[in-house]
Design a protein around this motif. Structure first.
Motif, PDB file in Angstrom:
ATOM      1  N   PRO A   1      10.813  10.576 -22.404  1.00 31.24           N
ATOM      2  CA  PRO A   1      11.822   9.575 -22.037  1.00 31.24           C
ATOM      3  C   PRO A   1      11.244   8.172 -21.904  1.00 31.24           C
ATOM      4  O   PRO A   1      11.905   7.189 -22.252  1.00 31.24           O
ATOM      5  N   ALA A   2      10.015   8.056 -21.418  1.00 33.01           N
ATOM      6  CA  ALA A   2       9.383   6.744 -21.289  1.00 33.01           C
ATOM      7  C   ALA A   2       9.104   6.136 -22.659  1.00 33.01           C
ATOM      8  O   ALA A   2       9.317   4.930 -22.882  1.00 33.01           O
TER       9      ALA A   2
ATOM     10  N   ASN B   1       4.810   9.072 -11.166  1.00 32.64           N
ATOM     11  CA  ASN B   1       5.237  10.476 -11.155  1.00 32.64           C
ATOM     12  C   ASN B   1       6.761  10.550 -11.046  1.00 32.64           C
ATOM     13  O   ASN B   1       7.317  11.546 -10.611  1.00 32.64           O
ATOM     14  N   ASN B   2       7.402   9.450 -11.457  1.00 32.62           N
ATOM     15  CA  ASN B   2       8.858   9.407 -11.620  1.00 32.62           C
ATOM     16  C   ASN B   2       9.608   9.702 -10.327  1.00 32.62           C
ATOM     17  O   ASN B   2      10.671  10.314 -10.345  1.00 32.62           O
ATOM     18  N   MET B   3       9.052   9.256  -9.218  1.00 28.45           N
ATOM     19  CA  MET B   3       9.710   9.417  -7.921  1.00 28.45           C
ATOM     20  C   MET B   3       9.928   8.051  -7.286  1.00 28.45           C
ATOM     21  O   MET B   3       9.241   7.093  -7.608  1.00 28.45           O
ATOM     22  N   GLU B   4      10.896   8.001  -6.377  1.00 30.06           N
ATOM     23  CA  GLU B   4      11.123   6.770  -5.636  1.00 30.06           C
ATOM     24  C   GLU B   4       9.995   6.576  -4.612  1.00 30.06           C
ATOM     25  O   GLU B   4       9.378   7.534  -4.152  1.00 30.06           O
TER      26      GLU B   4
ATOM     27  N   ILE C   1      18.465  14.514 -20.977  1.00 26.58           N
ATOM     28  CA  ILE C   1      19.520  13.492 -21.003  1.00 26.58           C
ATOM     29  C   ILE C   1      19.481  12.661 -19.721  1.00 26.58           C
ATOM     30  O   ILE C   1      19.614  11.434 -19.746  1.00 26.58           O
ATOM     31  N   THR C   2      19.240  13.321 -18.594  1.00 31.19           N
ATOM     32  CA  THR C   2      19.122  12.596 -17.327  1.00 31.19           C
ATOM     33  C   THR C   2      17.927  11.657 -17.338  1.00 31.19           C
ATOM     34  O   THR C   2      18.019  10.500 -16.935  1.00 31.19           O
ATOM     35  N   ASN C   3      16.793  12.139 -17.816  1.00 33.10           N
ATOM     36  CA  ASN C   3      15.568  11.334 -17.787  1.00 33.10           C
ATOM     37  C   ASN C   3      15.562  10.211 -18.812  1.00 33.10           C
ATOM     38  O   ASN C   3      14.695   9.335 -18.747  1.00 33.10           O
ATOM     39  N   LYS C   4      16.498  10.228 -19.750  1.00 28.39           N
ATOM     40  CA  LYS C   4      16.614   9.120 -20.700  1.00 28.39           C
ATOM     41  C   LYS C   4      17.312   7.916 -20.077  1.00 28.39           C
ATOM     42  O   LYS C   4      17.293   6.829 -20.652  1.00 28.39           O
TER      43      LYS C   4
ATOM     44  N   THR D   1      15.679   5.609 -14.083  1.00 27.27           N
ATOM     45  CA  THR D   1      14.649   6.458 -13.483  1.00 27.27           C
ATOM     46  C   THR D   1      13.505   5.561 -13.006  1.00 27.27           C
ATOM     47  O   THR D   1      13.306   4.461 -13.525  1.00 27.27           O
ATOM     48  N   PRO D   2      12.737   5.993 -12.005  1.00 28.68           N
ATOM     49  CA  PRO D   2      11.644   5.137 -11.506  1.00 28.68           C
ATOM     50  C   PRO D   2      10.685   4.693 -12.597  1.00 28.68           C
ATOM     51  O   PRO D   2      10.265   3.535 -12.630  1.00 28.68           O
ATOM     52  N   THR D   3      10.338   5.602 -13.514  1.00 32.51           N
ATOM     53  CA  THR D   3       9.417   5.223 -14.577  1.00 32.51           C
ATOM     54  C   THR D   3      10.053   4.218 -15.517  1.00 32.51           C
ATOM     55  O   THR D   3       9.451   3.186 -15.854  1.00 32.51           O
ATOM     56  N   ASN D   4      11.268   4.497 -15.955  1.00 32.09           N
ATOM     57  CA  ASN D   4      11.920   3.589 -16.897  1.00 32.09           C
ATOM     58  C   ASN D   4      12.207   2.233 -16.273  1.00 32.09           C
ATOM     59  O   ASN D   4      12.164   1.205 -16.958  1.00 32.09           O
ATOM     60  N   ARG D   5      12.476   2.211 -14.972  1.00 31.26           N
ATOM     61  CA  ARG D   5      12.714   0.934 -14.301  1.00 31.26           C
ATOM     62  C   ARG D   5      11.462   0.057 -14.331  1.00 31.26           C
ATOM     63  O   ARG D   5      11.533  -1.133 -14.630  1.00 31.26           O
ATOM     64  N   ILE D   6      10.304   0.645 -14.005  1.00 30.04           N
ATOM     65  CA  ILE D   6       9.099  -0.182 -13.979  1.00 30.04           C
ATOM     66  C   ILE D   6       8.686  -0.595 -15.395  1.00 30.04           C
ATOM     67  O   ILE D   6       8.116  -1.661 -15.604  1.00 30.04           O
TER      68      ILE D   6
END
Length: 1024
Positions: free
Chosen positions: A12-13, A173-176, A242-245, A249-254
Motif C-alpha cells: 500500500p505504501a 509500523n502503521n499505528m497511531e 483495500i483498507t490499507n490503500k 493510514t499512518p504510513t500513507n499520511r507521513i
C-alpha cells in the motif's frame, strides 16, 4: 491470504507513492551501480538534460560523486552538491517537477559480504536519497528494533556510502502515536542519517499549512504489475488491502507529509543541517533535520510576510530549537527574498553576553558566518553598510548583537543613490523579557530600521499580569506560529519534570543554622545568610551526596547537576567549599577533555566529583565557554551558577537541577526546563527545591494557563467501554457478539485500528477473554459433537481477531516493561552492591575477538533467517548444526579457547548458508522472485521422481504460474473454492507438464505436483 508487513504496509505504501507521482521500478529492472545504488541511466539522462551538458560530462559528475561518498563526512560534500545554486545541479529546485521520481522495493545495499535491503527506496534523478522501513501493526517492539538495526548498519563502515547518500528516512509500523510513551515505539517516524544514533521525529500535520498536492490515480494495469512484481496478486481484492490503500493510514499520511513534491523540495533544500562538533581537536559532523513544528513555523513566517505582516511571535516551548529555527530561516528567507530581487540581512538579538556567545557558537557550528557586534559604534557602522554580506566567500551570514548595543545613532541608511534593495530581518531571542516599550532598547531597535522584519522567539510569552499594560502581542504583533509544551512532551522533544521537596528534618537543620547566625551576628540580609559557610556547608553536603546517590541509583556517571545559587557570593562560597572537599578544580579544558570518565561505584565508595563556577566575573569568556563545553561532554559533574545559563542552555545530560533561590515568572519556567531535554531512556528531569518555589510556580503557571486559554479554549474528552461475558454456550455466544458489536469483525485492518485506541489493559483483557472464550467454545462444540450448534458463529474470524488483540496486549506489556526494567535493574544493583566482581584483562586482542565472535554469530543467524526455503534438507542440516553449538555451551560464558574453536564452526556454517542463499537467489530470479515456485522446483528436483531436465521443469512451472496469476486477477473468488481451484490446477499440470513439455507423469506424481502448488497458494492466501 497473506497478512504481513508486505501486504499490510509495504505494498500500500508503494502504491501511495505512485499516486504521489513516483514511477515504480520493478525488482528485475534495478539497473544500478552496486557500490552506491545510483541508477546510472536515469542519472545521466536527467543531469545532462537539466544542465544542458553532454552524457560524458554527466558521467564525470557521477564518478566524482562516487569518490565523495567515501568521505568520512556523513555525506556533507554530496549534500552541498545537491543543494548548490550554481554549477552543475543534481536537482532542479527551480522547476522541481522537472526531476525524475522513482520508487522501488528490496533494493540491496551491498558491500562485500555485508548487505541490507530497505523495504522501499525513493530515488530522485536516479539517486537513492530516501528509504522507508515498515513493520506490521502490533509487532511487539514497534519500530525500536528497526532503529537499532539502522544504527548498527550506519555505524558499519561497509555501509558508509549508503549512509552518506541518504537524506531522509521513514520508519513505520502503521499505528497511531501513543501518548505517554517516551520512546518512539508505535507510529510513523522520520529522520536523517547518522553514524551514531538516528534520531526519530514525530510528524503531525498543521491544518493551517496542508499539503497542496492532490493524489493522482494509478490505473488497474499498473497496480496489477506492482502486485505481480511482489508476488502478491492474491491480496488485490481483500478487504484488508483495500483498507490499507486508503490515504489516511499512518504510513500513507507521513508519506504524503514528506514525499509530496512541495514538501520533499522544501526538506531537501531547507530542512537539513550539518552541525560541526569538536572532540579533543577532531572535527566531526552531526546531521540534523527540521522537526515538524520548525517546518510549519518556517512556512508560517513566509506566508505571513507574503500577506504583509512584517512582525510576529514564534511561541515554541523551551527545548524546541528556536536558535536552530532561526538558522533554517536564514536559508529559507534568503531564497524567499531572492525571488523578489531583495537581499536579506539577518540579525539575532540577545539580551545577555553569555547568550550572545552561545548563539554565535550554534550558528557557526551550522556553517553560518557569524558577525559579533561588540560595541555601539560597531553596530552603527554595520547598519551603514549597504550590502548584506561582510565576507567575500558568499557564505550566508548572521549578525549576533546584544540589544544594549542599539542606540539612537544606530539607524539604517534610508536614501540610497543606486539600485540595491536590502531587507533586514531581526530575530529577537527570548522575547518575553528585556523589551519594555517604556525603555529605550526596544525603541532604538525599532527605529534602527522601520522597515525591518521582526520575528520574536519565545518559549514563554510575556504574560499579561507581569507586563501590566502590555504583553508580547502588543509589542511584536500576533503569533506567526505556536507549539506548546504538552505537544513537545508528546513528541519526545522534552521530558516531564519532577520537583523534589527537601525533607522536613533538613529544613529544620537549615533553620537552626540560620538561628545560630542571627544569635552571633544579629539580623543581616538574607543574601548574606545564604552565602555564609554555616549555611553553604550543609547545603553543599546535601547536593553532593544527592548527586552521587542519583548516579549510583541509575548506574550512570554521565548524569550531571546544576546548582542555581541565591547570589554570586553564595555560588563562590559553594565552589570554595567544593574545592576544599574535592581539591582545586581544573579550568584547562584540554586537560578536562583528556580525563578518564569516572567509573561506576559501590555503596561504600564516594568518588571524587568535579565542578565549575560559571559567573560573568569569574574567568574570561574563552575559559567559560570551554568549561561549558567540557560539562556537555561529561567531563565536569556540577555547575555552580547564579544568572548565567538559566535560559537557552542545552545540555542533555543535565538531569538534576538544585534550586537555592526562588525565580519569578518567565524566568522560572525557563530555568526549570534546563533539565527537560531527552537523554538516553530517562523519562523525567528532576528539580531539587531548596527555596520552595511552589507559590511562584503556581502563580506563573496560572498566568501561563490563562494565555493558553486565550489561544486554545477548553477541550474535554470522554470515553467509556464495558464488556462482559456469561456462562452457557448459547448465552456466551450472544454475549461475545455483544462484546464485538462496536468493532468491525469483517475487516481485520479496521479492527486492528480500533483496538489501538484501547490503552486500559483491564479493558483489553475483557475483549481478549471474550475471544478466548469463543476459541474454547469452538473446541467444546467439536469435542461434544453438538451438531445443533454447528455454524452458529464464525469462530475462524474470531480466532483471527484474537491474534490481533493479543498483539495489542503485547504492545502494552512492552511499554510497561520499559519503565519497570530500570526499576528492576536498580533493585538488582542494590542487592549486589556488597559483592565484589573481578574482571581480569588477558590482552587487548580479547576485546577484538569477542567483537568478531559476536559479529560472526549475528551473520550466521541472519544468513539462516534469510533462507526462504526452511524445509530444504541442506538448510535443516545447517540449522541443526548451529543448534548443537548453542546447546553444547552457553555462548556468553565460554572461554577464549572455546570462542576460537566455535568461530571456525560458525564461519563454516555461515559460508555454507551464504552459498545456499546465493543458489536460492538464482533460482528465485528464474521464477520472477516468486518463492512459491522456487520451493516447488527444489522439492521436485530433490525427490528425483521426475524424469525431466530443469529447463523443462522451469518451463512447465512458469506456464502454470502465469495462467494461475491471470486467473486470480480475473476471478477474485477463486481461492475461496479449494475444490474447484484444485481441479483447475490438475488440468493445468497435466497440460503443461505432460502434453507441452513431454514430462512422463503417473497419477501419483501428477497429484503430488498438484498438491504442492495448491498448498503453496493456500498458505499464501491464509497466512497470518
Amino acid at each position: 491470504m497473506k497478512f504481513n508487513e508486505d501486504s499490510r504496509v509495504k505494498i500500500p505504501a508503494l502504491l501511495h507513492l505512485m499516486k504521489l507521482g513516483y514511477q515504480y521500478i520493478s525488482q528485475n529492472k534495478q539497473y544500478r551501480l552496486e557500490e552506491n545504488n545510483i541508477f546510472p541511466d536515469i542519472f545521466v539522462s536527467k543531469i545532462s538534460a537539466i544542465n544542458k551538458i553532454t552524457d560524458a560530462e554527466a558521467l564525470r559528475v557521477l564518478d566524482e560523486i562516487n569518490l565523495e561518498l567515501d568521505y568520512e563526512d556523513l555525506g556533507k560534500k554530496l549534500f552541498e552538491r545537491l543543494t548548490a545554486t550554481s554549477g552543475i545541479k543534481l536537482i532542479d529546485f527551480e522547476n522541481f517537477n522537472n526531476n525524475s521520481f522513482h520508487v522501488t522495493t528490496e533494493l540491496t545495499c551491498k558491500s562485500g559480504d555485508e548487505e541490507f535491503r530497505p523495504d522501499i527506496t525513493v530515488l530522485i534523478n536516479g539517486m537513492p536519497l530516501a528509504f522507508i522501513e515498515v513493520k506490521k501493526p502490533h509487532n511487539k517492539e514497534g519500530v525500536i528494533a528497526e532503529r537499532n538495526r539502522i544504527n548498527a548498519r550506519f555505524k558499519n563502515k561497509h555501509f558508509r556510502k549508503f549512509a552518506n547518500i541518504t537524506q531522509l528516512l521513514v520508519f513505520s509500523n502503521n499505528m497511531e502515536y501513543e501518548d505517554g510513551v517516551v520512546e518512539p515505539i508505535f507510529g510513523a517516524f522520520y529522520a536523517t542519517s547518522s553514524y551514531e544514533q538516528v534520531n526519530f521525529n514525530y510528524f503531525r500535520e498543521d491544518a493551517d499549512y496542508p499539503v497542496k498536492q492532490s493524489l493522482g490515480l494509478v490505473d488497474d494495469k499498473i497496480e496489477n504489475e506492482l502486485l505481480k512484481d511482489n508476488n502478491l496478486i492474491v491480496i488485490k481484492n481483500s478487504p484488508e488491502y483495500i483498507t490499507n490503500k486508503q490515504p489516511n493510514t499512518p504510513t500513507n499520511r507521513i508519506l504524503t507529509s514528506l514525499f509530496s513534491k512541495e514538501r520533499l523540495k522544501f526538506i531537501l533544500q531547507f530542512a537539513i543541517a550539518y552541525v560541526e562538533e569538536e572532540n579533543i581537536g577532531k572535527i566531526s559532523y552531526q546531521k540534523h533535520i527540521m522537526r515538524y513544528p520548525q517546518i510549519f513555523a518556517t512556512q508560517a513566517i513566509a506566508t505571513k510576510l507574503e500577506a504583509g505582516q512584517n512582525k510576529g511571535i514564534i511561541w515554541h516551548t523551551q527545548g524546541s530549537g528556536k536558535t536552530a529555527l532561526a538558522y533554517y530561516n536564514v536559508k529559507h528567507l534568503t531564497n524567499y527574498y531572492a525571488k523578489k530581487n531583495i537581499i536579506p540581512k539577518f540579525y539575532f538579538i540577545v539580551d545577555r553576553i553569555d547568550l550572545m556567545i552561545q548563539a554565535s557558537s550554534e550558528f557557526s557550528n551550522r556553517g553560518l558566518k557569524v558577525i559579533q557586534v561588540n560595541s555601539k559604534q560597531d553596530f552603527v557602522k554595520d547598519l551603514q553598510v549597504v550590502g548584506a554580506l561582510h565576507n567575500d566567500s558568499g557564505v550566508p551570514e548572521i549578525t549576533v548583537v546584544n540589544i544594549q548595543k542599539f542606540s539612537e545613532d544606530a539607524t539604517a541608511i534610508q536614501n540610497i543613490d543606486y539600485d540595491i534593495n536590502v531587507q533586514r530581518i531581526y530575530f529577537l531571542d527570548e522575547a518575553h523579557r528585556s523589551y519594555n516599550p517604556k525603555g529605550n532598547y526596544l525603541a532604538n531597535l525599532i527605529n534602527s530600521d522601520r522597515n525591518a522584519v521582526i520575528i520574536a522567539l519565545t518559549g514563554t510569552p510575556l504574560l499579561k499580569e507581569v507586563a501590566k499594560e502590555y504583553d508580547s502581542k502588543m509589542l511584536f504583533g500576533n503569533y506567526f506560529h505556536k507549539y506548546y509544551y504538552n505537544m513537545s512532551i508528546a513528541d519526545g522533544y522534552t521530558l516531564r519534570l519532577i520537583r523534589e521537596q527537601i525533607e522536613g528534618n533538613f529544613k529544620m537543620e537549615m533553620k537552626d543554622v540560620m538561628d545560630q547566625i542571627k544569635i552571633l551576628q544579629g539580623d543581616i540580609s538574607t543574601r548574606n545568610i545564604y552565602a555564609h559557610p554555616k549555611f553553604a556547608e550543609p547545603l553543599l553536603d546535601y547536593i553532593t551526596k544527592d548527586l552521587i546517590k542519583f548516579r549510583r541509583d541509575y548506574q550512570d556517571t554521565s548524569l550531571g547537576g546544576m546548582v542555581v545559587c541565591d547570589s554570586a557570593d553564595q555560588a563562590k562560597e559553594l565552589f570554595r567549599l567544593f574545592q576544599e572537599k574535592y581539591g582545586t578544580q581544573e579550568t584547562d579544558a584540554s586537560i578536562l577533555m583528556a580525563a578518564e570518565p569516572p567509573a561506576l561505584y559501590g555503596k561504600h565508595l564516594e568518588p571524587p566529583l568535579t565542578a565549575a563556577l560559571i559567573l560573568h566575573d569569574e574567568n574570561d569568556k574563552t575559559i567559560r565557554k570551554e568549561l561549558i563545553g567540557a560539562y556537555k561532554k561529561a567531563k565536569v559533574d556540577i555547575l555552580f551558577v547564579y544568572n548565567m545559563l538559566l535560559t537557552g542552555f542545552d545540555a542533555k545530560r543535565l538531569k538534576k537541577l538544585y534550586l537555592a533561590r526562588v525565580i519569578q515568572d518567565h524566568n522560572l519556567l525557563q530555568t526549570l526546563t534546563r533539565v527537560n531535554r531527552p537523554y538516553k531512556n530517562y523519562q523525567y528531569g528532576y528539580v531539587v527545591d531548596f527555596a520552595d518555589i511552589s507559590k511562584a510556580f503556581d502563580r506563573t503557571n496560572k498566568l501561563y494557563f490563562d494565555e493558553l486559554q486565550d489561544q486554545l479554549g477548553d477541550e474535554m474528552e470522554m470515553y467509556s467501554y464495558l464488556f462482559k461475558t456469561e456462562e452457557e454456550i448459547l448465552q456466551e455466544i450472544k454475549e461475545i457478539k455483544e462484546t464485538l458489536f462496536h468493532y468491525d469483525t469483517q475487516n481485520r485492518e479496521l479492527f486492528s485500528q480500533q483496538i489501538q485506541q484501547i490503552t486500559d489493559k483491564k479493558e483489553l483483557l475483557h475483549l481478549i477473554k471474550a475471544l478466548r472464550t469463543a476459541k474454547e467454545l469452538k473446541n467444546i462444540i467439536a469435542v461434544n459433537n453438538y451438531e445443533a450448534l454447528d455454524g452458529i458463529a464464525d469462530f475462524e474470524i474470531w480466532n483471527r481477531l484474537l491474534i490481533e488483540a493479543q498483539g495489542r496486549l503485547d504492545n502494552l506489556n512492552f511499554v510497561e516493561s520499559i519503565g519497570n526494567e530500570e526499576t528492576s535493574k536498580n533493585l538488582l544493583n542494590t542487592a549486589l552492591e556488597d559483592i565484589i566482581f573481578q574482571f581480569i584483562k588477558v590482552d587487548e586482542s580479547e576485546l577484538v575477538l569477542a567483537d568478531e565472535f559476536k559479529d560472526i554469530l549475528r551473520k550466521t543467524r541472519e544468513s539462516l533467517q534469510n533462507n526462504f526455503d526452511q524445509h530444504d534438507p541442506q538448510f535443516v542440516s545447517l540449522r541443526e548444526e548451529l543448534e548443537r553449538i548453542f546447546k553444547k555451551k552457553n555462548l556468553s560464558e565460554i572461554t577464549q579457547a572455546d570462542m576460537i574453536a566455535n568461530m571456525h564452526l560458525l564461519q563454516k556454517i555461515y559460508d555454507q548458508a551464504k552459498e545456499l542463499n546465493r543458489k536460492n537467489a538464482l533460482l528465485k530470479a528464474k521464477y520472477e522472485n516468486d518463492e512459491k515456485y522456487s520451493r516447488i522446483h527444489k522439492r521436485l528436483t530433490e525427490k528425483g521422481t521426475l524424469n525431466a531436465k530443469e529447463t523443462q521443469l522451469h518451463n512447465a512451472l512458469m506456464q502454470v504460474k502465469e495462467q494461475v496469476d491471470e486467473k486470480l486477477e480475473a476471478q477474485e473468488d477463486l481461492m475461496k473454492n479449494e475444490a474447484f481451484f484444485t481441479k483447475y490446477l490438475m488440468q493445468l499440470v497435466v497440460q503443461e507438464f505432460k502434453k507441452k513439455e513431454n514430462i512422463p507423469l503417473d497419477f501419483s506424481t501428477t497429484q503430488h505436483i498438484n498438491t504442492m502448488i495448491v498448498n503453496e497458494y493456500l498458505q499464501q492466501y491464509q497466512y497470518r
